[in-house]
Design an enzyme around this catalytic site. Structure first.
Site, mmCIF file in Angstrom:
data_model
loop_
_atom_site.group_PDB
_atom_site.id
_atom_site.type_symbol
_atom_site.label_atom_id
_atom_site.label_comp_id
_atom_site.label_asym_id
_atom_site.label_seq_id
_atom_site.Cartn_x
_atom_site.Cartn_y
_atom_site.Cartn_z
ATOM 1 N N TYR A 9 0.851 -1.192 0.000
ATOM 2 C CA TYR A 9 0.000 0.000 0.000
ATOM 3 C C TYR A 9 0.885 1.240 0.000
ATOM 4 C CZ TYR A 9 -3.018 3.596 2.154
ATOM 5 O OH TYR A 9 -3.698 4.746 2.444
ATOM 6 N N SER A 14 -2.945 11.163 5.177
ATOM 7 C CA SER A 14 -2.934 10.965 6.631
ATOM 8 C C SER A 14 -2.475 9.574 7.037
ATOM 9 C CB SER A 14 -4.311 11.259 7.222
ATOM 10 O OG SER A 14 -5.272 10.319 6.777
ATOM 11 N N GLU A 85 -10.950 4.514 3.694
ATOM 12 C CA GLU A 85 -10.649 5.391 2.562
ATOM 13 C C GLU A 85 -11.896 5.797 1.779
ATOM 14 O OE1 GLU A 85 -8.028 6.929 1.955
ATOM 15 O OE2 GLU A 85 -6.496 5.847 3.031
ATOM 16 N N TYR A 126 -6.265 17.037 10.471
ATOM 17 C CA TYR A 126 -5.951 16.174 9.329
ATOM 18 C C TYR A 126 -4.549 16.496 8.810
ATOM 19 C CZ TYR A 126 -6.069 13.903 4.802
ATOM 20 O OH TYR A 126 -5.759 13.117 3.716
#
Length: 171
Positions: A9, A14, A85, A126
């Site tokens: 991945y 974030s 996500e 964030y």
């Protein structure tokens, strides 16, 4: 766990923060860093909270580069990652060619925004996740400076902001 039941991945937002990523996918293991050429990092993905989240925007210009972390994750955590996500609801999963810090090229799962708004700004909490992750990964200083220069807004939901940053209290 064997390699067949894991995937690579590429986190550029974030989820570069290992603490945040592991809260979502406990099996995540940092493999190193990498970059995606021909893309720009933009804070324009419309989040569920109506603030901006990160996106990789394809420009095709070789000078444009998005840096991030490469993580090995157990397949059993894929659903949780897709859910976090918003796969199919704001982001689409994509397998892209990422260049590693050793100059090797590998395929990695990442997410590309499908719903964007160039006028949105990220919440400060964030952006804090993004910065903490980028700093921990020791991304290039010029890239870190561009992230630090990102304009953010305070979240009016102060409890959410506290919850989001609570993972860093014990570190």
């Amino acid at each position: 766990m064997d390699a067949a039941s894991q995937f690579t991945y590429f986190a550029y937002g974030s989820n570069m923060s290992l603490l945040r990523l592991r809260a979502r996918t406990p099996s995540a293991q940092l493999m190193g860093t990498g970059w995606l050429a021909g893309y720009q990092l933009r804070f324009h993905k419309v989040g569920r909270d109506a603030s901006a989240k990160c996106d990789i925007f394809h420009t095709g210009t070789i000078e444009d580069v998005v840096y991030g972390g490469l993580f090995l994750i157990d397949e059993q955590d894929r659903y949780a990652l897709d859910l976090a996500e918003g796969a199919g609801n704001g982001y689409d999963p994509a397998d892209l060619s990422i260049t590693t810090e050793n100059k090797a090229v590998m395929q990695a799962l990442t997410y590309v925004a499908t719903i964007t708004d160039a006028y949105l700004l990220p919440f400060d909490w964030y952006l804090e996740h993004v910065l903490r992750g980028a700093e921990a990964l020791r991304l290039p200083s010029s890239y870190l400076e561009s992230l630090r220069a990102t304009r953010a807004i305070a979240d009016s939901d102060t409890e959410r902001a506290k919850r989001e940053l609570a993972i860093y209290r014990s570190t």
